[in-house]
Design a protein around this motif. Structure first.
Motif, PDB file in Angstrom:
ATOM      1  N   ASP A  13       0.752  -1.246   0.091  1.00  0.00           N
ATOM      2  CA  ASP A  13      -0.110  -0.089   0.027  1.00  0.00           C
ATOM      3  C   ASP A  13       0.669   1.274   0.002  1.00  0.00           C
ATOM      4  OD1 ASP A  13       0.695  -0.650   2.586  1.00  0.00           O
ATOM      5  OD2 ASP A  13      -0.971   0.791   3.346  1.00  0.00           O
ATOM      6  N   LEU A  14       1.979   0.901   0.282  1.00  0.00           N
ATOM      7  CA  LEU A  14       2.969   2.323   0.198  1.00  0.00           C
ATOM      8  C   LEU A  14       3.763   2.380  -0.986  1.00  0.00           C
ATOM      9  CD1 LEU A  14       4.576   2.379   3.991  1.00  0.00           C
ATOM     10  CD2 LEU A  14       2.573   3.856   2.957  1.00  0.00           C
ATOM     11  N   GLU A  15       3.715   1.413  -1.892  1.00  0.00           N
ATOM     12  CA  GLU A  15       4.656   1.459  -3.105  1.00  0.00           C
ATOM     13  C   GLU A  15       4.381   2.504  -3.738  1.00  0.00           C
ATOM     14  OE1 GLU A  15       3.888  -1.091  -7.077  1.00  0.00           O
ATOM     15  OE2 GLU A  15       4.418  -2.318  -5.450  1.00  0.00           O
ATOM     16  N   ASP A  16       3.060   3.216  -4.119  1.00  0.00           N
ATOM     17  CA  ASP A  16       2.952   4.195  -5.172  1.00  0.00           C
ATOM     18  C   ASP A  16       3.945   5.695  -4.340  1.00  0.00           C
ATOM     19  OD1 ASP A  16       1.801   2.954  -7.156  1.00  0.00           O
ATOM     20  OD2 ASP A  16      -0.057   3.311  -6.493  1.00  0.00           O
ATOM     21  N   LYS A  17       3.664   5.532  -2.982  1.00  0.00           N
ATOM     22  CA  LYS A  17       4.225   6.856  -2.461  1.00  0.00           C
ATOM     23  C   LYS A  17       5.362   6.869  -2.264  1.00  0.00           C
ATOM     24  CE  LYS A  17       0.407   7.654   0.842  1.00  0.00           C
ATOM     25  NZ  LYS A  17      -0.034   7.907   2.436  1.00  0.00           N
ATOM     26  N   VAL A  18       6.151   5.524  -2.250  1.00  0.00           N
ATOM     27  CA  VAL A  18       7.623   5.309  -2.311  1.00  0.00           C
ATOM     28  C   VAL A  18       8.247   5.722  -3.472  1.00  0.00           C
ATOM     29  CG1 VAL A  18       9.464   3.645  -2.189  1.00  0.00           C
ATOM     30  CG2 VAL A  18       7.872   3.629  -0.492  1.00  0.00           C
ATOM     31  N   ILE A  19       7.564   5.215  -4.726  1.00  0.00           N
ATOM     32  CA  ILE A  19       8.095   5.650  -5.911  1.00  0.00           C
ATOM     33  C   ILE A  19       8.001   6.995  -6.186  1.00  0.00           C
ATOM     34  CG2 ILE A  19       7.555   5.364  -8.441  1.00  0.00           C
ATOM     35  CD1 ILE A  19       6.653   2.513  -7.796  1.00  0.00           C
ATOM     36  N   ASP A  20       6.746   7.712  -6.101  1.00  0.00           N
ATOM     37  CA  ASP A  20       6.563   9.274  -6.119  1.00  0.00           C
ATOM     38  C   ASP A  20       7.605   9.998  -5.421  1.00  0.00           C
ATOM     39  OD1 ASP A  20       4.977  11.279  -7.059  1.00  0.00           O
ATOM     40  OD2 ASP A  20       4.816  11.785  -4.633  1.00  0.00           O
ATOM     41  N   ARG A  21       8.087   9.852  -3.918  1.00  0.00           N
ATOM     42  CA  ARG A  21       9.165  10.466  -3.183  1.00  0.00           C
ATOM     43  C   ARG A  21      10.299  10.195  -3.875  1.00  0.00           C
ATOM     44  NH1 ARG A  21       8.119  12.791   1.803  1.00  0.00           N
ATOM     45  NH2 ARG A  21       5.893  13.284   2.048  1.00  0.00           N
ATOM     46  N   ALA A  22      10.652   8.834  -4.229  1.00  0.00           N
ATOM     47  CA  ALA A  22      12.132   8.716  -4.892  1.00  0.00           C
ATOM     48  C   ALA A  22      12.212   9.221  -5.971  1.00  0.00           C
ATOM     49  CB  ALA A  22      12.227   6.970  -4.892  1.00  0.00           C
ATOM     50  N   GLN A  23      11.066   9.448  -6.944  1.00  0.00           N
ATOM     51  CA  GLN A  23      11.356  10.136  -8.328  1.00  0.00           C
ATOM     52  C   GLN A  23      11.497  11.716  -7.994  1.00  0.00           C
ATOM     53  OE1 GLN A  23       8.100   8.412 -10.414  1.00  0.00           O
ATOM     54  NE2 GLN A  23       9.531   7.213 -11.582  1.00  0.00           N
ATOM     55  N   ARG A  24      10.624  12.205  -7.167  1.00  0.00           N
ATOM     56  CA  ARG A  24      10.790  13.715  -6.631  1.00  0.00           C
ATOM     57  C   ARG A  24      12.236  13.893  -6.379  1.00  0.00           C
ATOM     58  NH1 ARG A  24       6.824  15.587  -1.893  1.00  0.00           N
ATOM     59  NH2 ARG A  24       5.702  14.003  -3.247  1.00  0.00           N
ATOM     60  N   ALA A  25      12.988  13.001  -5.711  1.00  0.00           N
ATOM     61  CA  ALA A  25      14.454  13.234  -5.156  1.00  0.00           C
ATOM     62  C   ALA A  25      15.387  12.949  -6.168  1.00  0.00           C
ATOM     63  CB  ALA A  25      14.720  12.457  -3.896  1.00  0.00           C
ATOM     64  N   GLY A  26      14.925  12.655  -7.653  1.00  0.00           N
ATOM     65  CA  GLY A  26      15.957  12.137  -8.412  1.00  0.00           C
ATOM     66  C   GLY A  26      15.815  10.927  -9.171  1.00  0.00           C
ATOM     67  N   ALA A  27      15.173   9.965  -8.487  1.00  0.00           N
ATOM     68  CA  ALA A  27      15.525   8.458  -9.167  1.00  0.00           C
ATOM     69  C   ALA A  27      14.620   8.678 -10.408  1.00  0.00           C
ATOM     70  CB  ALA A  27      14.781   7.582  -8.122  1.00  0.00           C
ATOM     71  N   THR A  28      15.310   7.940 -11.412  1.00  0.00           N
ATOM     72  CA  THR A  28      14.637   7.987 -12.770  1.00  0.00           C
ATOM     73  C   THR A  28      13.667   6.443 -12.920  1.00  0.00           C
ATOM     74  OG1 THR A  28      16.678   7.218 -13.745  1.00  0.00           O
ATOM     75  CG2 THR A  28      16.271   9.641 -13.862  1.00  0.00           C
ATOM     76  N   GLY A  29      14.454   5.584 -12.560  1.00  0.00           N
ATOM     77  CA  GLY A  29      14.060   4.123 -12.903  1.00  0.00           C
ATOM     78  C   GLY A  29      13.821   3.450 -11.444  1.00  0.00           C
ATOM     79  N   VAL A  30      12.877   2.374 -11.468  1.00  0.00           N
ATOM     80  CA  VAL A  30      12.468   1.773 -10.369  1.00  0.00           C
ATOM     81  C   VAL A  30      12.204   0.218 -10.893  1.00  0.00           C
ATOM     82  CG1 VAL A  30      11.165   1.376  -8.285  1.00  0.00           C
ATOM     83  CG2 VAL A  30      11.459   3.658  -9.207  1.00  0.00           C
ATOM     84  N   THR A  31      12.749  -0.717 -10.388  1.00  0.00           N
ATOM     85  CA  THR A  31      12.405  -2.069 -10.581  1.00  0.00           C
ATOM     86  C   THR A  31      11.617  -2.705  -9.296  1.00  0.00           C
ATOM     87  OG1 THR A  31      14.257  -2.498 -12.044  1.00  0.00           O
ATOM     88  CG2 THR A  31      13.245  -4.447 -10.983  1.00  0.00           C
ATOM     89  N   ILE A  32      10.354  -3.296  -9.762  1.00  0.00           N
ATOM     90  CA  ILE A  32       9.667  -3.482  -8.542  1.00  0.00           C
ATOM     91  C   ILE A  32       9.434  -5.106  -8.657  1.00  0.00           C
ATOM     92  CG2 ILE A  32       7.381  -3.301  -7.352  1.00  0.00           C
ATOM     93  CD1 ILE A  32       7.006  -0.889  -9.249  1.00  0.00           C
TER      94      ILE A  32
END
Length: 116
Positions: A13-32
């Motif tokens: 349930d936190l997956e989308d929030k984690v991705i959003d915050r990581a991308q906001r801080a500069g992450a570009t790609g995420v493997t889930i």
């Protein structure tokens, strides 16, 4: 450029929030990856069946300069007071192949923006 692997283990349930915050801080790609785990507390049971919540394991390769800002953002999602709902950590990468040059360019552009 030096890179870091940021690994996050969090409830689904936190997956989308984690991705959003990581991308906001500069992450570009995420493997889930899907996952399940056992924490330090006893597992819950319901009529003799063990309940294990599902988790997501998120892997990100980021420029080393982005590691601290990403972990800081993730802390806001994963920790509320004394309660932790997930885990995030970083591991330096010694050797790397296969990264798209467009990602390297985005890392460098983000670095230039944050330096000015």
């Amino acid at each position: 450029m030096k890179f870091t692997a940021v690994i996050v283990i969090a409830p689904d349930d936190l997956e989308d929030k984690v991705i959003d915050r990581a991308q906001r801080a500069g992450a570009t790609g995420v493997t889930i990856l899907p996952g399940k785990g056992i924490g330090g507390e006893a597992r819950k049971t319901f009529f003799g069946l063990t309940f294990e919540g599902t988790q997501s394991v998120l892997l990100m390769v980021v420029g080393q300069h982005l590691t601290a800002p990403i972990l800081k953002e993730l802390h806001q999602v994963l920790v509320k007071g004394t309660e932790s709902r997930g885990l995030a950590f970083a591991i330096p990468i010694e050797h790397l192949t296969g990264i798209e040059m467009s990602q390297v360019v985005r890392f460098e552009e983000h670095l230039r923006r944050t330096e000015t």
